[in-house]
Motif scaffolding. Structure first.
Motif, PDB file in Angstrom:
ATOM      1  N   GLY A 286       0.816  -1.203   0.000  1.00 13.28           N
ATOM      2  CA  GLY A 286       0.000   0.000   0.000  1.00 13.28           C
ATOM      3  C   GLY A 286       0.851   1.254   0.000  1.00 13.28           C
ATOM      4  N   PRO A 287       0.242   2.389   0.302  1.00 15.38           N
ATOM      5  CA  PRO A 287       0.946   3.675   0.220  1.00 15.38           C
ATOM      6  C   PRO A 287       2.126   3.807   1.170  1.00 15.38           C
ATOM      7  CG  PRO A 287      -1.215   3.927   1.247  1.00 15.38           C
ATOM      8  CD  PRO A 287      -1.176   2.564   0.654  1.00 15.38           C
ATOM      9  N   LEU A 288       2.066   3.154   2.339  1.00 12.45           N
ATOM     10  CA  LEU A 288       3.180   3.268   3.285  1.00 12.45           C
ATOM     11  C   LEU A 288       4.436   2.613   2.731  1.00 12.45           C
ATOM     12  CD1 LEU A 288       1.386   2.539   6.691  1.00 12.45           C
ATOM     13  CD2 LEU A 288       1.900   4.747   5.646  1.00 12.45           C
ATOM     14  N   THR A 289       4.271   1.408   2.176  1.00 10.85           N
ATOM     15  CA  THR A 289       5.427   0.719   1.603  1.00 10.85           C
ATOM     16  C   THR A 289       5.937   1.449   0.368  1.00 10.85           C
ATOM     17  OG1 THR A 289       4.647  -1.429   2.407  1.00 10.85           O
ATOM     18  CG2 THR A 289       6.215  -1.460   0.589  1.00 10.85           C
ATOM     19  N   ILE A 290       5.007   1.949  -0.449  1.00 16.21           N
ATOM     20  CA  ILE A 290       5.416   2.690  -1.649  1.00 16.21           C
ATOM     21  C   ILE A 290       6.227   3.921  -1.257  1.00 16.21           C
ATOM     22  CG2 ILE A 290       4.565   4.073  -3.593  1.00 16.21           C
ATOM     23  CD1 ILE A 290       2.209   2.122  -3.774  1.00 16.21           C
ATOM     24  N   ALA A 291       5.761   4.637  -0.240  1.00 17.63           N
ATOM     25  CA  ALA A 291       6.491   5.823   0.220  1.00 17.63           C
ATOM     26  C   ALA A 291       7.863   5.439   0.763  1.00 17.63           C
ATOM     27  CB  ALA A 291       5.679   6.556   1.289  1.00 17.63           C
ATOM     28  N   ASP A 292       7.923   4.315   1.506  1.00 18.57           N
ATOM     29  CA  ASP A 292       9.191   3.852   2.059  1.00 18.57           C
ATOM     30  C   ASP A 292      10.174   3.507   0.942  1.00 18.57           C
ATOM     31  OD1 ASP A 292      11.047   2.904   4.004  1.00 18.57           O
ATOM     32  OD2 ASP A 292      10.380   0.858   3.623  1.00 18.57           O
ATOM     33  N   TYR A 293       9.704   2.746  -0.059  1.00 20.43           N
ATOM     34  CA  TYR A 293      10.570   2.368  -1.175  1.00 20.43           C
ATOM     35  C   TYR A 293      10.966   3.587  -2.008  1.00 20.43           C
ATOM     36  CZ  TYR A 293       9.650  -2.593  -0.326  1.00 20.43           C
ATOM     37  OH  TYR A 293       9.579  -3.838   0.228  1.00 20.43           O
ATOM     38  N   GLY A 295      11.491   6.580  -0.853  1.00 25.77           N
ATOM     39  CA  GLY A 295      12.582   7.215  -0.111  1.00 25.77           C
ATOM     40  C   GLY A 295      13.883   6.463  -0.266  1.00 25.77           C
ATOM     41  N   GLN A 296      13.804   5.124  -0.171  1.00 23.51           N
ATOM     42  CA  GLN A 296      15.014   4.316  -0.311  1.00 23.51           C
ATOM     43  C   GLN A 296      15.629   4.472  -1.699  1.00 23.51           C
ATOM     44  OE1 GLN A 296      14.691   0.202   0.937  1.00 23.51           O
ATOM     45  NE2 GLN A 296      13.138   0.698   2.454  1.00 23.51           N
ATOM     46  N   SER A 297      14.779   4.447  -2.736  1.00 28.54           N
ATOM     47  CA  SER A 297      15.297   4.567  -4.098  1.00 28.54           C
ATOM     48  C   SER A 297      15.869   5.953  -4.349  1.00 28.54           C
ATOM     49  CB  SER A 297      14.194   4.254  -5.125  1.00 28.54           C
ATOM     50  OG  SER A 297      13.131   5.192  -5.032  1.00 28.54           O
ATOM     51  N   ALA A 298      15.245   6.985  -3.780  1.00 25.08           N
ATOM     52  CA  ALA A 298      15.755   8.347  -3.953  1.00 25.08           C
ATOM     53  C   ALA A 298      17.133   8.500  -3.312  1.00 25.08           C
ATOM     54  CB  ALA A 298      14.771   9.358  -3.359  1.00 25.08           C
ATOM     55  N   ARG A 299      17.307   7.862  -2.136  1.00 26.62           N
ATOM     56  CA  ARG A 299      18.611   7.924  -1.469  1.00 26.62           C
ATOM     57  C   ARG A 299      19.666   7.139  -2.235  1.00 26.62           C
ATOM     58  NH1 ARG A 299      15.183   7.592   3.055  1.00 26.62           N
ATOM     59  NH2 ARG A 299      15.406   5.322   3.158  1.00 26.62           N
ATOM     60  N   SER A 300      19.221   6.150  -3.034  1.00 23.76           N
ATOM     61  CA  SER A 300      20.161   5.337  -3.800  1.00 23.76           C
ATOM     62  C   SER A 300      20.651   6.045  -5.059  1.00 23.76           C
ATOM     63  CB  SER A 300      19.505   3.998  -4.195  1.00 23.76           C
ATOM     64  OG  SER A 300      19.167   3.255  -3.042  1.00 23.76           O
ATOM     65  N   GLY A 301      19.966   7.131  -5.436  1.00 21.61           N
ATOM     66  CA  GLY A 301      20.403   7.887  -6.604  1.00 21.61           C
ATOM     67  C   GLY A 301      19.303   8.081  -7.623  1.00 21.61           C
ATOM     68  N   GLY A 302      19.556   8.962  -8.580  1.00 22.23           N
ATOM     69  CA  GLY A 302      18.555   9.309  -9.577  1.00 22.23           C
ATOM     70  C   GLY A 302      18.113   8.144 -10.433  1.00 22.23           C
ATOM     71  N   LEU A 303      19.052   7.282 -10.852  1.00 21.04           N
ATOM     72  CA  LEU A 303      18.701   6.165 -11.715  1.00 21.04           C
ATOM     73  C   LEU A 303      17.771   5.187 -11.009  1.00 21.04           C
ATOM     74  CD1 LEU A 303      22.138   5.415 -13.428  1.00 21.04           C
ATOM     75  CD2 LEU A 303      20.229   6.767 -14.291  1.00 21.04           C
ATOM     76  N   SER A 307      13.825   4.355 -12.060  1.00 21.63           N
ATOM     77  CA  SER A 307      13.385   2.974 -12.247  1.00 21.63           C
ATOM     78  C   SER A 307      12.183   2.664 -11.361  1.00 21.63           C
ATOM     79  CB  SER A 307      14.538   2.019 -11.930  1.00 21.63           C
ATOM     80  OG  SER A 307      14.161   0.685 -12.138  1.00 21.63           O
ATOM     81  N   PHE A 308      12.209   3.178 -10.131  1.00 19.46           N
ATOM     82  CA  PHE A 308      11.083   2.974  -9.223  1.00 19.46           C
ATOM     83  C   PHE A 308       9.822   3.671  -9.753  1.00 19.46           C
ATOM     84  CE2 PHE A 308       8.531   4.633  -5.675  1.00 19.46           C
ATOM     85  CZ  PHE A 308       8.159   3.446  -5.070  1.00 19.46           C
ATOM     86  N   LEU A 309       9.970   4.882 -10.276  1.00 20.61           N
ATOM     87  CA  LEU A 309       8.831   5.606 -10.839  1.00 20.61           C
ATOM     88  C   LEU A 309       8.212   4.838 -12.010  1.00 20.61           C
ATOM     89  CD1 LEU A 309       9.988   9.347 -10.875  1.00 20.61           C
ATOM     90  CD2 LEU A 309       8.423   8.241  -9.279  1.00 20.61           C
ATOM     91  N   ALA A 310       9.062   4.249 -12.847  1.00 19.71           N
ATOM     92  CA  ALA A 310       8.566   3.462 -13.977  1.00 19.71           C
ATOM     93  C   ALA A 310       7.755   2.268 -13.491  1.00 19.71           C
ATOM     94  CB  ALA A 310       9.732   2.998 -14.846  1.00 19.71           C
ATOM     95  N   LEU A 311       8.255   1.599 -12.458  1.00 25.63           N
ATOM     96  CA  LEU A 311       7.551   0.431 -11.917  1.00 25.63           C
ATOM     97  C   LEU A 311       6.202   0.827 -11.332  1.00 25.63           C
ATOM     98  CD1 LEU A 311       7.625  -2.571 -11.283  1.00 25.63           C
ATOM     99  CD2 LEU A 311       8.783  -2.032  -9.143  1.00 25.63           C
ATOM    100  N   VAL A 312       6.153   1.932 -10.585  1.00 24.46           N
ATOM    101  CA  VAL A 312       4.897   2.399 -10.011  1.00 24.46           C
ATOM    102  C   VAL A 312       3.921   2.791 -11.118  1.00 24.46           C
ATOM    103  CG1 VAL A 312       3.812   4.232  -8.656  1.00 24.46           C
ATOM    104  CG2 VAL A 312       5.896   3.139  -7.832  1.00 24.46           C
ATOM    105  N   SER A 313       4.425   3.437 -12.161  1.00 19.80           N
ATOM    106  CA  SER A 313       3.570   3.863 -13.267  1.00 19.80           C
ATOM    107  C   SER A 313       2.950   2.655 -13.967  1.00 19.80           C
ATOM    108  CB  SER A 313       4.386   4.691 -14.261  1.00 19.80           C
ATOM    109  OG  SER A 313       3.544   5.346 -15.178  1.00 19.80           O
ATOM    110  N   ILE A 314       3.747   1.595 -14.163  1.00 20.13           N
ATOM    111  CA  ILE A 314       3.208   0.368 -14.765  1.00 20.13           C
ATOM    112  C   ILE A 314       2.149  -0.249 -13.864  1.00 20.13           C
ATOM    113  CG2 ILE A 314       3.780  -2.011 -15.398  1.00 20.13           C
ATOM    114  CD1 ILE A 314       6.498  -0.972 -16.332  1.00 20.13           C
ATOM    115  N   SER A 315       2.418  -0.287 -12.571  1.00 20.94           N
ATOM    116  CA  SER A 315       1.456  -0.867 -11.624  1.00 20.94           C
ATOM    117  C   SER A 315       0.131  -0.123 -11.672  1.00 20.94           C
ATOM    118  CB  SER A 315       2.037  -0.834 -10.208  1.00 20.94           C
ATOM    119  OG  SER A 315       3.224  -1.590 -10.130  1.00 20.94           O
ATOM    120  N   LEU A 316       0.188   1.196 -11.727  1.00 20.11           N
ATOM    121  CA  LEU A 316      -1.041   1.994 -11.802  1.00 20.11           C
ATOM    122  C   LEU A 316      -1.794   1.726 -13.100  1.00 20.11           C
ATOM    123  CD1 LEU A 316       0.181   5.439 -10.403  1.00 20.11           C
ATOM    124  CD2 LEU A 316      -1.387   3.837  -9.308  1.00 20.11           C
ATOM    125  N   GLY A 317      -1.047   1.665 -14.209  1.00 21.82           N
ATOM    126  CA  GLY A 317      -1.688   1.414 -15.495  1.00 21.82           C
ATOM    127  C   GLY A 317      -2.369   0.061 -15.544  1.00 21.82           C
TER     128      GLY A 317
END
Length: 380
Positions: A286-293, A295-303, A307-317
């Motif tokens: 749900g939204p809590l895990t998505i927000a947590d991931y 944050g983790q992906s943002a701290r890991s760097g732009g790439l 990649s995380f944004l692409a995965l979320v976008s596919i999930s929504l679609g």
């Protein structure tokens, strides 16, 4: 939505009202949102593949005795180039291809760099819970070069720093047991949450005794110990384990469409397995895990974040295209029925569908929030 069923529409705009459009136009309108999600994922993946994505080489550690990998004749240092005919460019591809290839009725063919072929028996692999790592079940473990047990970094005010450890300390023994590499030290810490450990380090050539108690931390179903310390990494060794996956402009676009398509099919397949009981509902997030991931992906760097944004976008679609009333896919289902029978779905049928869709979505939300809470604040 400009619709006479929602609110009064000015006479001059009646021709633009949604309810007055042809059924084909309404179909295109409702699928526009999910398609935009999928196209955004294609664009993001295209940018990643053109730029180049750093990844870990698919090199194996020595498989555990009697594991499927050991029986297949795989050994430490083997580099995988193909699994079941699918090219493997990085370690991330290994689990991705395995999950899509399973369950398999016959052994999976593994091709190594150099052309050697191996047959991997994947029978008995558990796919019923996301906590089980498929490659690990088969004995496929990532090769990790031996890292000296030397402190390279400390978290401010962490257990290790408060106990007196310093950057540059080399761990010699824990509770009298010799420590050869960093992994040995990590194993002691992880397996002894809340227990007092007598650590001897070498500092400037002199032995120094330090007592520390690993902090209890929940990691999935396990309680492990952590002290807030990291090893000193030899950058040369680390770089040797990395590769970069990138393509030309045209090749990147093809790969982006393929990645989006494969991820969409994988998401649908996992949903189907959940419904059939082959995969645990604990995989819902749900939204809590998505927000947590996020944050983790943002701290890991732009790439990683892209990649995380692409995965979320596919999930929504994919989610919005499901034939569930209240979602775009539910409206699309109504319009397909209308196109076939030549008249709109009855009001009573639509009202029943709305109630059914609401019940389904609320149930999914409850599962997702429950999983979020137990994943982040408890155990499951």
């Amino acid at each position: 939505m400009l619709d006479e069923r929602e609110a009064p529409v000015a006479t001059g705009e009646l021709g633009r009202a949604f309810n007055r459009q042809s059924v084909w136009a309404r179909m295109l309108i409702v699928v526009a949102g999910p398609v935009a999600n999928l196209l955004l994922a294609v664009l993001l993946y295209w940018a990643l593949f053109v730029h180049g994505v750093p990844a870990i080489k698919p090199v194996l550690a020595e498989p555990a005795p009697a594991s499927a990998a050991a029986v297949a004749g795989l050994h430490r240092g083997d580099e995988i180039s193909e699994i079941a005919g699918q090219p493997v460019q990085s370690w991330a591809d290994v689990d991705w291809i395995l999950v899509r290839a399973l369950p398999a009725n016959q052994p999976l063919q593994i091709k190594l760099a150099g052309g050697t072929l191996r047959q991997l028996d994947a029978g008995g692999v558990m796919l019923d819970d996301g906590k089980f790592n498929v490659s690990a079940q088969l004995g496929l473990q990532l090769f990790e070069p031996a890292v000296p047990a030397e402190i390279g970094q400390l978290i401010a005010d962490g257990v290790a720093q408060r106990a007196g450890l310093r950057v540059g300390d080399r761990v010699v023994t824990v509770n009298g047991q010799s420590i050869k590499v960093w992994a040995d030290f990590v194993q002691w810490v992880r397996m002894h949450p809340g227990d007092l450990l007598a650590v001897v380090v070498s500092r400037n050539g002199q032995p120094v005794k330090i007592d520390l108690t690993p902090e209890r931390t929940q990691e999935g179903p396990q309680t492990i110990g952590k002290i807030g310390a990291g090893p000193k990494i030899d950058e040369v060794i680390f770089k040797e384990m990395l590769t970069e996956v990138h393509y030309s402009l045209g090749g990147a676009l093809r790969q982006a469409f393929a990645k989006t398509w494969e991820t969409s099919l994988f998401s649908l397949g996992m949903m189907g397995r959940m419904i059939k009981g082959e995969v645990s509902w604990h995989n819902l997030s749900g939204p809590l895990t998505i927000a947590d991931y996020a944050g983790q992906s943002a701290r890991s760097g732009g790439l990683a974040f892209i990649s995380f944004l692409a995965l979320v976008s596919i999930s929504l679609g994919v989610l919005n295209l499901l034939p569930i009333p209240l979602l775009d896919g539910g409206h699309l289902m109504y319009y397909i029925i209308e196109a076939i029978k030549g008249s709109p779905v009855s009001e009573s049928a639509m009202e029943f569908g709305q109630r059914f869709g609401m019940a389904v979505l609320l149930t999914l939300m409850v599962f997702a929030f429950y999983n979020d809470v137990t994943r982040l604040f408890g155990s499951q």
